[in-house]
Write a protein that holds these residues in place. Structure first.
Motif, PDB file in Angstrom:
ATOM      1  N   LEU A   1      -8.957  -6.038   0.328  1.00  0.00           N
ATOM      2  CA  LEU A   1      -9.505  -7.938   0.697  1.00  0.00           C
ATOM      3  C   LEU A   1      -9.014  -8.460  -0.953  1.00  0.00           C
ATOM      4  N   ILE A   2      -9.591  -7.408  -1.557  1.00  0.00           N
ATOM      5  CA  ILE A   2      -8.903  -7.596  -3.328  1.00  0.00           C
ATOM      6  C   ILE A   2      -7.199  -7.696  -3.302  1.00  0.00           C
ATOM      7  N   GLY A   3      -7.106  -7.006  -2.722  1.00  0.00           N
ATOM      8  CA  GLY A   3      -5.074  -6.704  -2.730  1.00  0.00           C
ATOM      9  C   GLY A   3      -4.764  -8.254  -1.734  1.00  0.00           C
ATOM     10  N   THR A   4      -4.859  -8.157  -1.240  1.00  0.00           N
ATOM     11  CA  THR A   4      -4.201  -9.201  -0.013  1.00  0.00           C
ATOM     12  C   THR A   4      -4.727 -10.372  -0.854  1.00  0.00           C
ATOM     13  N   TRP A   5      -6.317 -10.404  -0.789  1.00  0.00           N
ATOM     14  CA  TRP A   5      -5.908 -11.871  -1.879  1.00  0.00           C
ATOM     15  C   TRP A   5      -5.462 -12.267  -2.857  1.00  0.00           C
ATOM     16  N   TYR A   6      -5.042 -11.066  -3.793  1.00  0.00           N
ATOM     17  CA  TYR A   6      -4.566 -11.411  -5.001  1.00  0.00           C
ATOM     18  C   TYR A   6      -3.508 -11.825  -4.880  1.00  0.00           C
TER      19      TYR A   6
ATOM     20  N   GLY B   1      -6.940   2.913  -6.546  1.00  0.00           N
ATOM     21  CA  GLY B   1      -7.433   2.304  -5.220  1.00  0.00           C
ATOM     22  C   GLY B   1      -5.736   1.971  -3.446  1.00  0.00           C
ATOM     23  N   LEU B   2      -5.844   2.050  -2.453  1.00  0.00           N
ATOM     24  CA  LEU B   2      -4.854   1.615  -2.110  1.00  0.00           C
ATOM     25  C   LEU B   2      -3.997   0.828  -2.557  1.00  0.00           C
ATOM     26  N   MET B   3      -4.493  -0.474  -2.985  1.00  0.00           N
ATOM     27  CA  MET B   3      -3.725  -1.028  -3.392  1.00  0.00           C
ATOM     28  C   MET B   3      -3.316  -1.282  -5.138  1.00  0.00           C
ATOM     29  N   GLN B   4      -3.787  -0.122  -5.119  1.00  0.00           N
ATOM     30  CA  GLN B   4      -3.796   0.056  -7.180  1.00  0.00           C
ATOM     31  C   GLN B   4      -4.042  -1.073  -7.923  1.00  0.00           C
ATOM     32  N   LEU B   5      -5.464  -1.341  -7.755  1.00  0.00           N
ATOM     33  CA  LEU B   5      -5.877  -2.474  -8.659  1.00  0.00           C
ATOM     34  C   LEU B   5      -6.247  -2.371  -9.886  1.00  0.00           C
ATOM     35  N   SER B   6      -5.706  -2.898 -10.619  1.00  0.00           N
ATOM     36  CA  SER B   6      -6.384  -3.186 -12.163  1.00  0.00           C
ATOM     37  C   SER B   6      -7.677  -3.119 -12.096  1.00  0.00           C
ATOM     38  N   PRO B   7      -8.568  -2.856 -12.610  1.00  0.00           N
ATOM     39  CA  PRO B   7     -10.083  -2.863 -12.722  1.00  0.00           C
ATOM     40  C   PRO B   7     -10.000  -4.839 -13.416  1.00  0.00           C
ATOM     41  N   LEU B   8      -9.328  -5.035 -14.329  1.00  0.00           N
ATOM     42  CA  LEU B   8      -9.893  -5.822 -14.887  1.00  0.00           C
ATOM     43  C   LEU B   8      -9.474  -7.037 -14.519  1.00  0.00           C
ATOM     44  N   THR B   9      -8.174  -7.274 -13.002  1.00  0.00           N
ATOM     45  CA  THR B   9      -7.343  -8.209 -12.145  1.00  0.00           C
ATOM     46  C   THR B   9      -8.227  -7.809 -11.267  1.00  0.00           C
TER      47      THR B   9
ATOM     48  N   ILE C   1       0.331  -1.364  -0.228  1.00  0.00           N
ATOM     49  CA  ILE C   1       0.234   0.099  -0.790  1.00  0.00           C
ATOM     50  C   ILE C   1       0.881   1.309  -0.136  1.00  0.00           C
ATOM     51  N   LYS C   2       1.761   0.784   1.042  1.00  0.00           N
ATOM     52  CA  LYS C   2       3.088   2.290   0.460  1.00  0.00           C
ATOM     53  C   LYS C   2       3.682   3.305  -0.627  1.00  0.00           C
ATOM     54  N   SER C   3       3.963   1.089  -0.981  1.00  0.00           N
ATOM     55  CA  SER C   3       4.647   1.697  -2.383  1.00  0.00           C
ATOM     56  C   SER C   3       3.784   1.914  -3.339  1.00  0.00           C
ATOM     57  N   GLU C   4       2.508   1.571  -3.381  1.00  0.00           N
ATOM     58  CA  GLU C   4       1.776   1.603  -4.506  1.00  0.00           C
ATOM     59  C   GLU C   4       1.046   2.877  -4.260  1.00  0.00           C
ATOM     60  N   SER C   5       0.168   3.487  -3.349  1.00  0.00           N
ATOM     61  CA  SER C   5      -0.469   4.282  -3.688  1.00  0.00           C
ATOM     62  C   SER C   5       0.064   5.555  -2.712  1.00  0.00           C
ATOM     63  N   ASN C   6       0.967   5.235  -0.974  1.00  0.00           N
ATOM     64  CA  ASN C   6       1.011   5.835  -0.016  1.00  0.00           C
ATOM     65  C   ASN C   6       0.088   6.482   0.903  1.00  0.00           C
ATOM     66  N   PHE C   7      -1.423   5.052   1.285  1.00  0.00           N
ATOM     67  CA  PHE C   7      -2.366   4.659   1.970  1.00  0.00           C
ATOM     68  C   PHE C   7      -3.047   6.103   1.172  1.00  0.00           C
ATOM     69  N   ASN C   8      -3.346   6.330  -0.356  1.00  0.00           N
ATOM     70  CA  ASN C   8      -4.497   7.370  -0.278  1.00  0.00           C
ATOM     71  C   ASN C   8      -5.534   5.973  -0.904  1.00  0.00           C
ATOM     72  N   GLN C   9      -6.459   6.390  -0.105  1.00  0.00           N
ATOM     73  CA  GLN C   9      -7.211   5.471  -1.188  1.00  0.00           C
ATOM     74  C   GLN C   9      -8.816   5.955  -2.207  1.00  0.00           C
ATOM     75  N   PHE C  10      -8.011   7.020  -2.429  1.00  0.00           N
ATOM     76  CA  PHE C  10      -8.687   7.947  -4.004  1.00  0.00           C
ATOM     77  C   PHE C  10      -7.391   7.414  -4.756  1.00  0.00           C
ATOM     78  N   ALA C  11      -6.179   6.951  -5.085  1.00  0.00           N
ATOM     79  CA  ALA C  11      -5.402   6.879  -5.819  1.00  0.00           C
ATOM     80  C   ALA C  11      -5.458   6.411  -7.419  1.00  0.00           C
ATOM     81  N   VAL C  12      -4.985   6.475  -7.858  1.00  0.00           N
ATOM     82  CA  VAL C  12      -5.724   5.789 -10.276  1.00  0.00           C
ATOM     83  C   VAL C  12      -4.619   6.364 -10.256  1.00  0.00           C
ATOM     84  N   SER C  13      -4.028   5.376 -11.012  1.00  0.00           N
ATOM     85  CA  SER C  13      -2.690   5.496 -12.245  1.00  0.00           C
ATOM     86  C   SER C  13      -2.881   6.188 -13.714  1.00  0.00           C
ATOM     87  N   LYS C  14      -1.383   6.099 -13.903  1.00  0.00           N
ATOM     88  CA  LYS C  14      -2.060   6.683 -15.299  1.00  0.00           C
ATOM     89  C   LYS C  14      -2.497   5.546 -15.726  1.00  0.00           C
TER      90      LYS C  14
END
Length: 187
Positions: free
Chosen positions: A107-112, A74-82, A56-69
């Motif tokens: 939940l989704i990121g931890t399972w993945y 979200g927090l764990m920077q999940l691709s919508p497809l995954t 989470i720190k590396s992906e979004s720095n705990f910003n739940q509203f983060a969206v990558s390019k």
């Protein structure tokens, strides 16, 4: 003699203050939020909670509203497809908006990440690389090297190489900074 004792006492007070200040600064640089979700999901899925914090720190720095390019959310920077695939595996309702919900995202990121750890036979380094670059790329690198693992230095994607290094550096820092935050378990 008294000057030396006073100087040593002042030095000790300064060092004590500096250490507390140092940890205060580190905790600002390495925040910890959403602990109840991290505890809950890491325990039920059997993943080291410090690894989840580091991702989470590396992906979004705990910003739940983060969206990558690239559209990771979200927090764990999940691709919508995954995320949709994982939600289907977990028999959960899916919508992209839910990825902004910290508990759902964790939940989704931890399972993945657990899926990747299991897939790569507990080689967390490979799992973290695949979390960033995708399984197809990691499997291709392994095939090209004709090996079952590789060192971080051998990761050909600069972004993934840096990501893996960041995650494991953050992992060690989270374990030290928040050593009493998570109960000891068999992760």
């Amino acid at each position: 003699m008294k000057k030396k004792v006073v100087l040593i006492a002042l030095l000790l007070i300064f060092l004590l203050f500096f250490e507390q200040f140092y940890f205060l600064i580190l905790k600002q640089l390495y925040p910890l939020r959403f602990t109840s979700s991290i505890k809950k999901h890491s325990k039920e899925i059997n993943v080291d909670p410090y690894l989840i914090c580091a991702i989470i720190k590396s992906e979004s720095n705990f910003n739940q509203f983060a969206v990558s390019k690239k559209g990771a959310v979200g927090l764990m920077q999940l691709s919508p497809l995954t995320a949709k695939w994982v939600a289907h595996k977990l028999k959960l309702d899916y919508s992209e908006e839910k990825l902004y919900d910290p508990d759902y995202n964790i939940l989704i990121g931890t399972w993945y990440i657990k899926y990747l750890i299991d897939y790569y036979r507990n080689d967390t380094r490979l799992a973290v690389a695949a979390y960033n670059a995708g399984m197809t790329n990691v499997n291709k690198w392994l095939y090209q090297k004709d090996r079952s693992t590789f060192e971080v230095d051998e990761i050909p994607f600069k972004e993934t190489n840096h990501f893996v290094r960041r995650v494991f550096k953050s992992y060690e820092i989270y374990k030290k900074l928040y050593q009493d935050e998570f109960e000891n378990g068999n992760y």
